[in-house]
Design a protein around this motif. Structure first.
Motif, PDB file in Angstrom:
ATOM      1  N   ARG A   1      11.262  -2.945 -29.115  1.00 43.16           N
ATOM      2  CA  ARG A   1      10.209  -2.360 -29.926  1.00 43.16           C
ATOM      3  C   ARG A   1       9.101  -3.403 -30.084  1.00 43.16           C
ATOM      4  NH1 ARG A   1      11.693  -0.842 -36.090  1.00 43.16           N
ATOM      5  NH2 ARG A   1       9.893   0.473 -36.590  1.00 43.16           N
TER       6      ARG A   1
ATOM      7  N   ASP B   1       9.550  13.373 -30.258  1.00 44.75           N
ATOM      8  CA  ASP B   1       9.912  11.983 -29.980  1.00 44.75           C
ATOM      9  C   ASP B   1      10.722  11.827 -28.700  1.00 44.75           C
ATOM     10  OD1 ASP B   1       9.211  10.145 -32.510  1.00 44.75           O
ATOM     11  OD2 ASP B   1       9.648  12.172 -33.163  1.00 44.75           O
TER      12      ASP B   1
ATOM     13  N   GLU C   1      13.833   3.381 -38.254  1.00 43.47           N
ATOM     14  CA  GLU C   1      12.577   2.791 -37.763  1.00 43.47           C
ATOM     15  C   GLU C   1      11.356   3.257 -38.564  1.00 43.47           C
ATOM     16  OE1 GLU C   1      12.750   4.163 -33.704  1.00 43.47           O
ATOM     17  OE2 GLU C   1      14.590   3.027 -33.333  1.00 43.47           O
ATOM     18  N   ARG C   2      11.339   4.514 -38.986  1.00 41.62           N
ATOM     19  CA  ARG C   2      10.118   5.050 -39.599  1.00 41.62           C
ATOM     20  C   ARG C   2      10.333   5.686 -40.976  1.00 41.62           C
ATOM     21  NH1 ARG C   2       8.928   7.740 -34.290  1.00 41.62           N
ATOM     22  NH2 ARG C   2       8.210   9.659 -35.280  1.00 41.62           N
TER      23      ARG C   2
ATOM     24  N   TYR D   1       4.773   5.960 -31.620  1.00 42.71           N
ATOM     25  CA  TYR D   1       5.810   4.990 -32.012  1.00 42.71           C
ATOM     26  C   TYR D   1       6.853   4.715 -30.911  1.00 42.71           C
ATOM     27  CZ  TYR D   1       3.726   5.602 -36.591  1.00 42.71           C
ATOM     28  OH  TYR D   1       2.835   5.654 -37.618  1.00 42.71           O
TER      29      TYR D   1
ATOM     30  N   SER E   1      19.682   8.404 -36.268  1.00 39.25           N
ATOM     31  CA  SER E   1      19.814   7.063 -36.849  1.00 39.25           C
ATOM     32  C   SER E   1      18.583   6.220 -36.576  1.00 39.25           C
ATOM     33  CB  SER E   1      21.039   6.355 -36.266  1.00 39.25           C
ATOM     34  OG  SER E   1      22.157   7.221 -36.267  1.00 39.25           O
ATOM     35  N   GLY E   2      18.137   6.213 -35.334  1.00 36.73           N
ATOM     36  CA  GLY E   2      17.010   5.363 -34.953  1.00 36.73           C
ATOM     37  C   GLY E   2      15.740   5.751 -35.683  1.00 36.73           C
ATOM     38  N   LEU E   3      15.377   7.023 -35.630  1.00 37.84           N
ATOM     39  CA  LEU E   3      14.125   7.445 -36.272  1.00 37.84           C
ATOM     40  C   LEU E   3      14.173   7.187 -37.774  1.00 37.84           C
ATOM     41  CD1 LEU E   3      13.134  10.802 -34.516  1.00 37.84           C
ATOM     42  CD2 LEU E   3      12.374   8.485 -34.018  1.00 37.84           C
TER      43      LEU E   3
ATOM     44  N   GLN F   1      10.590   4.261 -29.326  1.00 39.35           N
ATOM     45  CA  GLN F   1      11.728   5.190 -29.381  1.00 39.35           C
ATOM     46  C   GLN F   1      13.036   4.444 -29.159  1.00 39.35           C
ATOM     47  OE1 GLN F   1      11.443   7.987 -30.564  1.00 39.35           O
ATOM     48  NE2 GLN F   1       9.247   8.440 -30.395  1.00 39.35           N
ATOM     49  N   SER F   2      13.164   3.282 -29.798  1.00 40.94           N
ATOM     50  CA  SER F   2      14.355   2.435 -29.615  1.00 40.94           C
ATOM     51  C   SER F   2      15.632   3.217 -29.899  1.00 40.94           C
ATOM     52  CB  SER F   2      14.288   1.228 -30.550  1.00 40.94           C
ATOM     53  OG  SER F   2      13.011   0.634 -30.504  1.00 40.94           O
ATOM     54  N   GLY F   3      15.651   3.925 -31.013  1.00 38.35           N
ATOM     55  CA  GLY F   3      16.869   4.641 -31.413  1.00 38.35           C
ATOM     56  C   GLY F   3      17.240   5.719 -30.414  1.00 38.35           C
ATOM     57  N   LEU F   4      16.301   6.585 -30.093  1.00 39.07           N
ATOM     58  CA  LEU F   4      16.628   7.685 -29.170  1.00 39.07           C
ATOM     59  C   LEU F   4      17.057   7.152 -27.811  1.00 39.07           C
ATOM     60  CD1 LEU F   4      13.929  10.439 -29.836  1.00 39.07           C
ATOM     61  CD2 LEU F   4      16.218  10.226 -30.782  1.00 39.07           C
TER      62      LEU F   4
ATOM     63  N   ASP G   1      12.746  15.741 -32.670  1.00 37.67           N
ATOM     64  CA  ASP G   1      13.736  14.904 -33.347  1.00 37.67           C
ATOM     65  C   ASP G   1      13.280  14.459 -34.733  1.00 37.67           C
ATOM     66  OD1 ASP G   1      16.063  14.076 -31.312  1.00 37.67           O
ATOM     67  OD2 ASP G   1      14.204  14.417 -30.223  1.00 37.67           O
ATOM     68  N   ARG G   2      11.986  14.145 -34.875  1.00 38.97           N
ATOM     69  CA  ARG G   2      11.558  13.649 -36.200  1.00 38.97           C
ATOM     70  C   ARG G   2      11.722  14.730 -37.257  1.00 38.97           C
ATOM     71  NH1 ARG G   2       4.869  13.352 -35.829  1.00 38.97           N
ATOM     72  NH2 ARG G   2       4.604  15.581 -36.080  1.00 38.97           N
TER      73      ARG G   2
END
Lengths: 384, 384
Positions: free
Chosen positions: B10, B102, A63-64, B55, A58-60, B57-60, A102-103
């Protein structure tokens, strides 16, 4: 042709099953919908759903990768139709090389939704689109499959393992994969023996997955010695996925097939596996998972790279039994498809119009990937 | 001793600089605070800040790694004090091996905050704690440094490049690294020549970073031929980080030092670099970045692994000039520290009490990492 909206939701895959290394009690996956404005076709929605074992992204995605896709002016290819390759390139803008973890899953699940939409826009199932774009119009009419399961039960019950395998055989599967490696070799052998009688004592119908539990070539040799009398279909993921040295020592020592690659996530990682792992194109299997490895765009490059290295497509067997992989196996004429055969598992089974018989599956007919025809997955995706 | 709270934000690292492969206009980093209940010391806050290039890594962090740390009953080691190793193991629970991308940065920034808190609880700077735990009480009194910069300016101005390098020399640096590889070899040579005169034409004071731009050994040979007359300090990151074959061809062809490893993120990836990359322990440099590679716990294992493979610590030179890396270089007696010397860059410079002179830096004295003494970073972290 433009992307109108991208929605993602984190879905629990919590399950009491465990392999030799991890528990699945906290496991999650990403469910994704991408709405495409497809000119005269109107709005077409492509769907994606993560493969298992590496968690939701969800985050990646937020965010990107979703913002980069959304920023793209047009998703149309030079010859018309939706072009997932262009979408892929946008997603990877300003990403450094290496670090494929993860990406690769975040990009993979979005790439999947783009391919679903692309095939729907052409009005054909994805296997047909893949056969056209990447395989000179050839495809499997019947897709070789095997049932995966045989995880560890909380109480270690061999009778439950036998019952599970019996249910797969009753459903038309002929080859089975079970988990080993969590305890000692005596326990592994009792698991293998508990199942072998159900398979007419034919070890070539049984594969075992030890989930990276060997850390020295001494351990792999002891395992090879213990398993050799059963003449198994293959031993899967013997050691750490980067431990090419250990793998080469094992393939030098053990004649029967080895399968690995599910924990490698890019063409460059797969290239090194083929370069340094001592694997044998006449028997060993490469199990890179398209959904976890940047999706179909990267996976098609992996298949091509492997062919250049003289690996036949029959030795490519994607990890984890994803609906997406079923199309890849069919449309790219790969070796076999793994199916999580438990009907209660959200990722279990295949598209509802697929029939399993004699160890093979039929071609799904719905346009796209066919998530809409898979009751468990559609109950999640329909809600997005 | 227990973790009371974890906060993450972030932060933009947007900058007009570019290397040969990516732009930094959308670059972000994670700023992290971990509050620890440290018995008689009360609440101690450890801070972390991502390294650059991969970048935030807020989500992870929110989805997997902070919850696992928060769930840990105690963060105290068997001999008292905060134990980052135990925290690390909790974070990696139910994570499959491989796929070090990540998540290595997410774990790395949290590990950093744990080490900051651990050193603060002991009332000593981190380099002292690292020297005690991992280096038999030895450390560098003066830390060898070099200034990194010389990115591409939007208008490609060589005079601006010269001015930038001059400012570093004026600040006490004696060795400089600049970017090459974005255009052709003639452009690279003009960049090198623009700078060399400022360094008394001594190529051993100048390194160039080509950011993975070579894709064939033919390209590396052409580059080696073009650069050889300058006798450079090193060529950095010639090709794709997984392309060990290309690297081995280059080191076979080119005598001067090569530096690489900043895009590898685990001990297993670094092990394969040393096994297959043809690198030479008497001159080449390994640039794994602790902050991006699961933090100090994994990095200490990488240093130990390299020593077993007969690599002296002098050849370990962490990427990206992070305050954390400065402590690692000092406390583990590594080869050199890279400093982003631009004062306006949030990650630029070092702790405020560090003095740079004669190409070396002094030891910072504040307990922990000393983010509190770095004006740019503290303005972000103080706000968490």
């Amino acid at each position: 042709m433009r992307i109108k909206d991208i929605r993602e939701r984190r879905v629990s895959l919590a399950d009491p099953m465990a392999n030799a290394g991890i528990s699945y009690l906290q496991m999650t996956a990403s469910a994704v919908a991408i709405e495409v404005e497809a000119d005269e076709k109107g709005i077409v929605t492509g769907y994606g759903f993560s493969s298992v074992g590496r968690y939701a992204q969800s985050g990646l995605i937020a965010e990107r990768f979703a913002p980069r896709l959304m920023a793209k002016e047009s998703i149309e290819g030079v010859n018309g139709g939706l072009d997932p390759v262009g979408g892929w390139a946008s997603m990877m803008t300003d990403e450094k090389p290496g670090g494929d973890g993860d990406r690769a899953g975040a990009v993979g699940v979005l790439d999947m939704a783009l391919w679903d939409a692309a095939a729907k826009i052409e009005g054909i199932p994805l296997w047909r689109l893949l056969s056209k774009r990447y395989n000179e119009d050839r495809y499997h009419d019947l897709i070789p499959v095997y049932a995966t399961g045989g995880h560890y039960y909380p109480d270690g019950d061999l009778e439950a393992l036998r019952d599970e395998v019996k249910s797969y055989l009753d459903s038309g599967y002929e080859r089975i994969k079970i988990k080993c490696g969590r305890h000692d070799l005596a326990d592994d052998c009792s698991r293998i023996e508990a199942v072998l009688g159900l398979l007419n004592d034919d070890g070539s119908r049984l594969a075992v997955d030890v989930n990276c539990m060997c850390s020295t070539s001494g351990e792999t040799q002891a395992m090879a010695d213990a398993y050799a009398p059963y003449s198994l279909a293959w031993i899967e993921e013997p050691g750490h996925p980067h431990n090419f040295e250990l793998l080469a020592a094992l393939t030098d020592y053990y004649d029967r097939p080895i399968a690995t690659g599910e924990n490698l996530f890019s063409m460059s990682e797969a290239y090194n596996l083929l370069s340094y792992g001592g694997l044998r194109p006449d028997r060993d299997m490469i199990q890179v998972d398209p959904a976890l490895s940047y999706g179909i765009v990267e996976y098609a490059n992996i298949v091509r790279m492997a062919e250049v290295a003289e690996w036949p497509r029959s030795q490519m067997v994607p990890h984890a039994g994803h609906l997406l992989s079923y199309h890849a196996v069919a449309g790219l004429e790969l070796g076999a498809h793994e199916i999580a055969a438990r009907a209660d598992f959200v990722l279990g089974g295949l598209q509802d119009d697929v029939e399993i018989a004699g160890g093979a599956g039929s071609l799904p007919q719905a346009p796209g990937i066919g998530f809409e025809t898979h009751a468990n997955l559609w109950s999640v995706l329909n809600d997005l």
